[in-house]
Enzyme design. Structure first.
Site, PDB file in Angstrom:
ATOM      1  N   ASP A   1       0.823  -1.220   0.000  1.00 27.21           N
ATOM      2  CA  ASP A   1       0.000   0.000   0.000  1.00 27.21           C
ATOM      3  C   ASP A   1       0.850   1.260   0.000  1.00 27.21           C
ATOM      4  O   ASP A   1       0.348   2.353  -0.156  1.00 27.21           O
ATOM      5  CB  ASP A   1      -0.911   0.018   1.236  1.00 27.21           C
ATOM      6  CG  ASP A   1      -1.891  -1.143   1.196  1.00 27.21           C
ATOM      7  OD1 ASP A   1      -2.480  -1.373   0.133  1.00 27.21           O
ATOM      8  OD2 ASP A   1      -2.022  -1.841   2.218  1.00 27.21           O
ATOM      9  N   HIS A   2       2.130   1.094   0.241  1.00 28.81           N
ATOM     10  CA  HIS A   2       3.025   2.258   0.348  1.00 28.81           C
ATOM     11  C   HIS A   2       4.217   2.039  -0.568  1.00 28.81           C
ATOM     12  O   HIS A   2       5.288   1.634  -0.113  1.00 28.81           O
ATOM     13  CB  HIS A   2       3.490   2.428   1.794  1.00 28.81           C
ATOM     14  CG  HIS A   2       4.215   3.729   2.026  1.00 28.81           C
ATOM     15  ND1 HIS A   2       5.540   3.922   1.692  1.00 28.81           N
ATOM     16  CD2 HIS A   2       3.790   4.899   2.541  1.00 28.81           C
ATOM     17  CE1 HIS A   2       5.907   5.153   2.014  1.00 28.81           C
ATOM     18  NE2 HIS A   2       4.872   5.756   2.522  1.00 28.81           N
ATOM     19  N   PHE A   3       4.074   2.219  -1.887  1.00 25.09           N
ATOM     20  CA  PHE A   3       2.820   2.594  -2.549  1.00 25.09           C
ATOM     21  C   PHE A   3       2.476   1.494  -3.556  1.00 25.09           C
ATOM     22  O   PHE A   3       3.387   0.759  -3.930  1.00 25.09           O
ATOM     23  CB  PHE A   3       3.011   3.923  -3.279  1.00 25.09           C
ATOM     24  CG  PHE A   3       3.362   5.063  -2.352  1.00 25.09           C
ATOM     25  CD1 PHE A   3       2.363   5.783  -1.715  1.00 25.09           C
ATOM     26  CD2 PHE A   3       4.690   5.389  -2.107  1.00 25.09           C
ATOM     27  CE1 PHE A   3       2.678   6.843  -0.886  1.00 25.09           C
ATOM     28  CE2 PHE A   3       5.006   6.440  -1.264  1.00 25.09           C
ATOM     29  CZ  PHE A   3       4.015   7.169  -0.643  1.00 25.09           C
TER      30      PHE A   3
ATOM     31  N   VAL B   1       8.128   1.327  -1.036  1.00 24.35           N
ATOM     32  CA  VAL B   1       9.269   1.925  -0.321  1.00 24.35           C
ATOM     33  C   VAL B   1       8.972   1.930   1.175  1.00 24.35           C
ATOM     34  O   VAL B   1       7.828   2.041   1.598  1.00 24.35           O
ATOM     35  CB  VAL B   1       9.563   3.373  -0.779  1.00 24.35           C
ATOM     36  CG1 VAL B   1      10.041   3.401  -2.222  1.00 24.35           C
ATOM     37  CG2 VAL B   1       8.346   4.281  -0.601  1.00 24.35           C
TER      38      VAL B   1
END
Lengths: 166, 130
Positions: free
Chosen positions: A33-35, A40
């Site tokens: 989800d990041h991203f 990262v």
């Protein structure tokens, strides 16, 4: 809930300095989800990783009798983000220590290159501070930290890992 | 040789701008730490640690920012400090300017005693005593 953001200690000199590592892997949910499509390591979680490294270093000084609370982020700067496959190393030293608080400064490295700095202040909170509405037991250094503490205690007094306990 | 008052002020400016994330120009002699510069409780401890390092001095607990001066209930009457409370606070903070506060010793105005000048006075006294 498990909220441990370091894998193991690799250096631990009581009351002075410590280093811990964290391997970044795509098996970790948050990276998806990041991203999406661009995983990262979030800076906020690197601050947490440093806070755990430094917090255990500070808590150990008084044998974890007091709660050590992250009270202020003095400095947090990152020039680069680790990605899956990288190894993060958190290095921290105690700059000041007294009955009220401890100040630590630290470097964040990615694959042995410095990529950031995180300086923190920890408050000591003990039973005398119950007027703050805090629980009367140690709520910071709970079971979750036992494994990590064990890795720290495997290290000899000069900070190197004892070869016979690898 | 002890640094001049202006040199002490410049270093205090550095300390406060780093500790509180404010611009140098915002830090004047009259600035109040909480009202003007936005300091919160942990910042006071941060400031103490930074001053100790910047001036190579030791600041005992409660000396620069008295924390326990008003723990005695006799020192407070409603929202005001009693004369005994005011005397105790004045002797605990010889480095602060009480001229405005003592006209109306309302507890809510106590943070105004903590100005940049208060810190400069304290550090100057500390360096002279060293």
């Amino acid at each position: 809930m498990r909220w441990i953001w370091i894998d193991t200690f690799v250096e631990f000199v009581s009351g002075q300095r410590a280093a811990a590592i964290k391997n970044v892997t795509l098996a970790e949910d948050y990276l998806h989800d990041h991203f999406p499509g661009y995983p990262v390591m979030p800076a906020s979680l690197m601050i947490e990783g440093m806070a755990q490294t430094a917090g255990i270093l500070v808590g150990e000084v008084r044998d974890f009798q007091e709660n050590v609370i992250l009270a202020k982020i003095r400095l947090a700067e990152f020039r680069e983000y680790p990605v899956p496959g990288d190894q993060i190393r958190y290095e921290t030293t105690i700059d000041s220590f007294d009955e009220r608080a401890a100040v630590t400064s630290g470097r964040v490295l990615k694959n042995e290159q410095e990529i950031g700095r995180v300086d923190l202040i920890f408050s000591h909170v003990n039973n005398a501070d119950r007027s703050l509405g805090l629980p009367d037991h140690n709520f910071v250094f709970t079971e979750q930290f036992r494994h990590l503490l064990a890795t720290a205690r495997l290290l000899s007094s000069n900070g190197d890992r004892k070869p016979d306990e690898e | 040789m002890a640094p001049s008052r202006e040199e002490v002020f410049t270093t205090v400016q550095d300390v406060l701008s780093e500790a509180l994330g404010v611009d140098h120009e915002e830090v004047s002699h009259e600035s109040t730490l909480q009202g003007d510069l936005g300091a919160e409780s942990i910042d006071f401890l941060d400031i103490v640690f930074r001053l100790e390092k910047a001036f190579s001095i030791k600041i005992p607990k409660g000396e620069l920012f008295p924390e326990d001066a008003l723990s005695n209930p006799e020192f407070v009457d409603g929202d005001k400090l009693t004369p005994a409370g005011l005397d105790t606070l004045k002797s605990a903070m010889p480095h602060a300017d009480f001229s405005q506060f003592e006209k109306d010793p309302d507890i809510s105005k106590m943070p105004d005693l903590f100005t940049v000048r208060t810190i400069v006075n304290y550090v100057e006294g500390k360096l002279k005593a060293a």
